[in-house]
Design a protein around this motif. Structure first.
Motif, short mmCIF file in Angstrom:
data_model
loop_
_atom_site.label_atom_id
_atom_site.label_comp_id
_atom_site.label_asym_id
_atom_site.label_seq_id
_atom_site.Cartn_x
_atom_site.Cartn_y
_atom_site.Cartn_z
N GLU A 272 -76.78 84.25 -16.88
CA GLU A 272 -76.37 84.58 -15.53
C GLU A 272 -74.86 84.54 -15.34
O GLU A 272 -74.31 85.21 -14.47
N CYS A 276 -70.46 87.06 -14.30
CA CYS A 276 -70.19 86.55 -12.96
C CYS A 276 -70.03 85.03 -12.95
O CYS A 276 -70.36 84.35 -13.93
N MET A 278 -71.43 81.95 -11.17
CA MET A 278 -72.56 81.54 -10.33
C MET A 278 -72.17 80.45 -9.36
O MET A 278 -72.90 80.17 -8.40
N TYR A 281 -70.13 82.75 -5.26
CA TYR A 281 -70.85 84.00 -5.00
C TYR A 281 -69.95 85.09 -4.41
O TYR A 281 -70.35 86.24 -4.32
N GLN A 305 -78.84 88.49 -11.48
CA GLN A 305 -77.63 87.78 -11.03
C GLN A 305 -76.49 87.90 -12.03
O GLN A 305 -75.33 87.66 -11.67
N MET A 308 -74.30 90.95 -10.76
CA MET A 308 -74.16 91.21 -9.33
C MET A 308 -72.69 91.32 -8.90
O MET A 308 -72.39 91.93 -7.88
#
Length: 319
Positions: A272, A276, A278, A281, A305, A308
């Protein structure tokens, strides 16, 4: 009386006829000499006439010049220096040999003029498709080196060590299987490295100045990349690792990255936090617009995710 006169006239004419020709030279006036040669039957232009070649010799004889014999001790020093300064090819032969001469450039550190074999334009060296089995000595001023489509199997740490201005190396389509650990790391200006279509199993350490790296179609596998190999390359824009039997995405990746090509590998999962953050956000990664994972046994829909924060969904299997 009349009869006597005729006899005298006849004797005079007879004397004139039997008199010998004059011994003086006779001059002919060419303006009044109008005899046509065709009327004179003195030339026979037969095509089958045989000629004795031994009796005829046609040619130009050069004058015989008596040149003195010069001993080596009598050769001027200027002539010896001129001969020693004649440029040689990489293999040491003369440019008058079977190879085509190229453009001369400044000498390399080894004292050999390289670009008689290769083509040099300003500070760029083109040595593609020359059946080379090693990197030739390059001029110190080289900024771009193209050595594609040769038979180079190994890169030594001394091949580029003297090239402080070198910015790009393209070794596409050789048979490189081994690269010394310090072959590229100490190059202060290097920013593009192209090693497509080789047999490389281990990528050595690269300088942090890199902007483009293309290692597609090699044999890096699981252990071919060092941990965090690209982390500190803050100017890296393009990273191509297509068809290398990789089983993971080489994270962390620098924020500057714009394209990541990982097609046709063996990547099965994505974490995940691959792209990105986590923990934040609101984090976005707008520069990374081109991520390709097609040809891998990974289902992107299992970890939505993970991408994203990207402006576009990676290309790959979604089911």
């Amino acid at each position: 009386m009349k009869t006597f006169a005729n006899v005298v006239l006849g004797l005079f004419i007879l004397k004139a006829v039997i008199a010998p020709p004059p011994s003086g030279t006779v001059n002919y006036d060419t303006d009044t000499y109008e005899v046509d040669l065709e009327d004179l039957d003195i030339y026979d232009y037969s095509e089958n006439i045989s000629v004795d070649q031994g009796e005829i010799e046609i040619g130009t004889v050069l004058p015989v010049v008596n040149r003195p014999i010069i001993s080596p001790e009598q050769i001027p020093e200027e002539a010896e220096e001129e001969e020693e300064s004649t440029p040689k090819l990489i293999d040491g032969s003369s440019p008058q040999g079977p190879l085509s001469p190229g453009v001369l450039v400044p000498e390399t550190s080894g004292g050999v003029s390289t670009c008689i074999l290769c083509t040099c334009i300003a500070t760029t060296v083109y040595c593609d498709d020359h059946n080379l089995d090693s990197v030739p000595p390059l001029p110190r001023t080289t900024t771009h080196a193209y050595l594609r489509f040769n038979k180079i199997s190994r890169i030594s740490k001394t091949d580029f060590s003297h090239l402080n201005k070198l910015q790009k190396i393209d070794l596409t389509s050789n048979i490189i299987a081994e690269i010394d650990e310090d072959a590229f790391r100490t190059l202060p200006s290097l920013n593009e490295l192209i090693l497509r279509d080789n047999r490389l199993r281990q990528l050595p350490e690269l300088p942090n100045t890199m902007t483009v790296i293309d290692l597609s179609h090699n044999r890096l596998g699981r252990k071919g990349l060092k941990n965090e190999a690209f982390k500190d390359m803050n100017d890296l824009h393009l990273l191509y690792l297509v068809d290398n039997n990789l089983d993971h995405i080489p994270i962390p990746l620098p924020e500057s990255l714009q394209a990541l090509h990982l097609q046709d590998n063996n990547i099965q999962e994505m974490h995940e936090d691959t792209f990105c953050n986590m923990k934040d956000y609101s984090y976005s990664r707008r520069s990374l617009e081109d991520v390709r994972l097609d040809g891998n046994p990974i289902n992107l829909s299992k970890t939505p995710q993970a991408f994203m924060c990207l402006p576009r969904i990676p290309i790959g299997r979604l089911i």
